[in-house]
Design a protein around this motif. Structure first.
Motif, PDB file in Angstrom:
ATOM      1  N   GLY A   1      59.605  37.340  65.550  1.00 36.72           N
ATOM      2  CA  GLY A   1      60.048  36.012  65.133  1.00 36.72           C
ATOM      3  C   GLY A   1      58.885  35.070  64.886  1.00 36.72           C
ATOM      4  O   GLY A   1      58.905  34.280  63.937  1.00 36.72           O
ATOM      5  N   ALA A   2      57.861  35.138  65.732  1.00 37.24           N
ATOM      6  CA  ALA A   2      56.696  34.278  65.554  1.00 37.24           C
ATOM      7  C   ALA A   2      55.956  34.609  64.261  1.00 37.24           C
ATOM      8  O   ALA A   2      55.565  33.715  63.510  1.00 37.24           O
ATOM      9  CB  ALA A   2      55.757  34.419  66.749  1.00 37.24           C
ATOM     10  N   VAL A   3      55.787  35.892  63.991  1.00 37.93           N
ATOM     11  CA  VAL A   3      55.063  36.303  62.784  1.00 37.93           C
ATOM     12  C   VAL A   3      55.835  35.933  61.520  1.00 37.93           C
ATOM     13  O   VAL A   3      55.269  35.370  60.577  1.00 37.93           O
ATOM     14  CB  VAL A   3      54.764  37.820  62.829  1.00 37.93           C
ATOM     15  CG1 VAL A   3      54.279  38.333  61.499  1.00 37.93           C
ATOM     16  CG2 VAL A   3      53.750  38.123  63.917  1.00 37.93           C
ATOM     17  N   VAL A   4      57.122  36.222  61.513  1.00 42.42           N
ATOM     18  CA  VAL A   4      57.933  35.915  60.330  1.00 42.42           C
ATOM     19  C   VAL A   4      58.040  34.407  60.123  1.00 42.42           C
ATOM     20  O   VAL A   4      57.880  33.902  59.013  1.00 42.42           O
ATOM     21  CB  VAL A   4      59.334  36.560  60.448  1.00 42.42           C
ATOM     22  CG1 VAL A   4      60.270  36.055  59.372  1.00 42.42           C
ATOM     23  CG2 VAL A   4      59.216  38.074  60.379  1.00 42.42           C
ATOM     24  N   GLY A   5      58.282  33.663  61.202  1.00 42.86           N
ATOM     25  CA  GLY A   5      58.390  32.213  61.091  1.00 42.86           C
ATOM     26  C   GLY A   5      57.110  31.567  60.620  1.00 42.86           C
ATOM     27  O   GLY A   5      57.127  30.669  59.763  1.00 42.86           O
ATOM     28  N   LEU A   6      55.993  32.011  61.141  1.00 46.19           N
ATOM     29  CA  LEU A   6      54.712  31.447  60.726  1.00 46.19           C
ATOM     30  C   LEU A   6      54.385  31.816  59.283  1.00 46.19           C
ATOM     31  O   LEU A   6      53.830  31.008  58.541  1.00 46.19           O
ATOM     32  CB  LEU A   6      53.600  31.917  61.666  1.00 46.19           C
ATOM     33  CG  LEU A   6      52.311  31.128  61.635  1.00 46.19           C
ATOM     34  CD1 LEU A   6      52.578  29.648  61.859  1.00 46.19           C
ATOM     35  CD2 LEU A   6      51.363  31.630  62.686  1.00 46.19           C
ATOM     36  N   GLY A   7      54.753  33.014  58.876  1.00 43.36           N
ATOM     37  CA  GLY A   7      54.534  33.410  57.480  1.00 43.36           C
ATOM     38  C   GLY A   7      55.344  32.572  56.516  1.00 43.36           C
ATOM     39  O   GLY A   7      54.838  32.121  55.473  1.00 43.36           O
ATOM     40  N   ILE A   8      56.604  32.319  56.849  1.00 40.94           N
ATOM     41  CA  ILE A   8      57.454  31.494  55.986  1.00 40.94           C
ATOM     42  C   ILE A   8      56.936  30.058  55.948  1.00 40.94           C
ATOM     43  O   ILE A   8      56.878  29.430  54.878  1.00 40.94           O
ATOM     44  CB  ILE A   8      58.916  31.551  56.470  1.00 40.94           C
ATOM     45  CG1 ILE A   8      59.492  32.942  56.218  1.00 40.94           C
ATOM     46  CG2 ILE A   8      59.764  30.492  55.778  1.00 40.94           C
ATOM     47  CD1 ILE A   8      60.841  33.167  56.850  1.00 40.94           C
ATOM     48  N   ALA A   9      56.542  29.531  57.104  1.00 43.72           N
ATOM     49  CA  ALA A   9      56.027  28.163  57.146  1.00 43.72           C
ATOM     50  C   ALA A   9      54.738  28.028  56.352  1.00 43.72           C
ATOM     51  O   ALA A   9      54.537  27.036  55.639  1.00 43.72           O
ATOM     52  CB  ALA A   9      55.804  27.731  58.590  1.00 43.72           C
ATOM     53  N   ALA A  10      53.853  29.020  56.456  1.00 42.92           N
ATOM     54  CA  ALA A  10      52.594  28.964  55.714  1.00 42.92           C
ATOM     55  C   ALA A  10      52.844  29.044  54.213  1.00 42.92           C
ATOM     56  O   ALA A  10      52.194  28.332  53.431  1.00 42.92           O
ATOM     57  CB  ALA A  10      51.671  30.097  56.157  1.00 42.92           C
ATOM     58  N   CYS A  11      53.777  29.894  53.793  1.00 47.86           N
ATOM     59  CA  CYS A  11      54.109  29.987  52.365  1.00 47.86           C
ATOM     60  C   CYS A  11      54.697  28.674  51.861  1.00 47.86           C
ATOM     61  O   CYS A  11      54.319  28.192  50.790  1.00 47.86           O
ATOM     62  CB  CYS A  11      55.106  31.113  52.123  1.00 47.86           C
ATOM     63  SG  CYS A  11      54.350  32.642  51.681  1.00 47.86           S
TER      64      CYS A  11
END
Length: 102
Positions: free
Chosen positions: A31-41
């Motif tokens: 969840g942390a990796v996916v959430g941070l990836g979406i936020a960065a994009c």
């Protein structure tokens, strides 16, 4: 694709049912990796639009270049703040996991 994704997580849940703490930790990392990836994009796209609009505005009216540049930096700081909030939540989920019983 959604069904395959859901089925994978459902089967992983049954496979890891004996070690619930490891399952919660692994889902927290995911969840942390996916959430941070979406936020960065999202932040990158927002910053790109902001810079493009500022450059376009300065090209149309060079007299307000300083004012537009200042407003752009404020907008970029607000966009970046959202990504930093997501990073903080990801760090909390990874290191001080509220989902694990104390």
């Amino acid at each position: 694709m959604k069904k395959v994704f859901l089925l994978t997580f459902a089967l992983a849940t049954f496979a890891l049912a004996n070690d619930v703490e490891a399952m919660i930790k692994s889902y927290s990392v995911l969840g942390a990796v996916v959430g941070l990836g979406i936020a960065a994009c999202g932040g990158a796209v927002g910053m790109g639009y902001t810079a493009a609009a500022t450059i376009s505005g300065i090209a149309r009216n060079p007299g307000v270049g300083g004012k537009l540049t200042g407003m752009m930096f404020i907008a970029l700081a607000l966009i970046e703040a959202q990504v930093i909030y997501t990073l903080v939540l990801a760090i909390i989920a990874l290191f001080a996991n509220p989902f694990l019983g104390a």
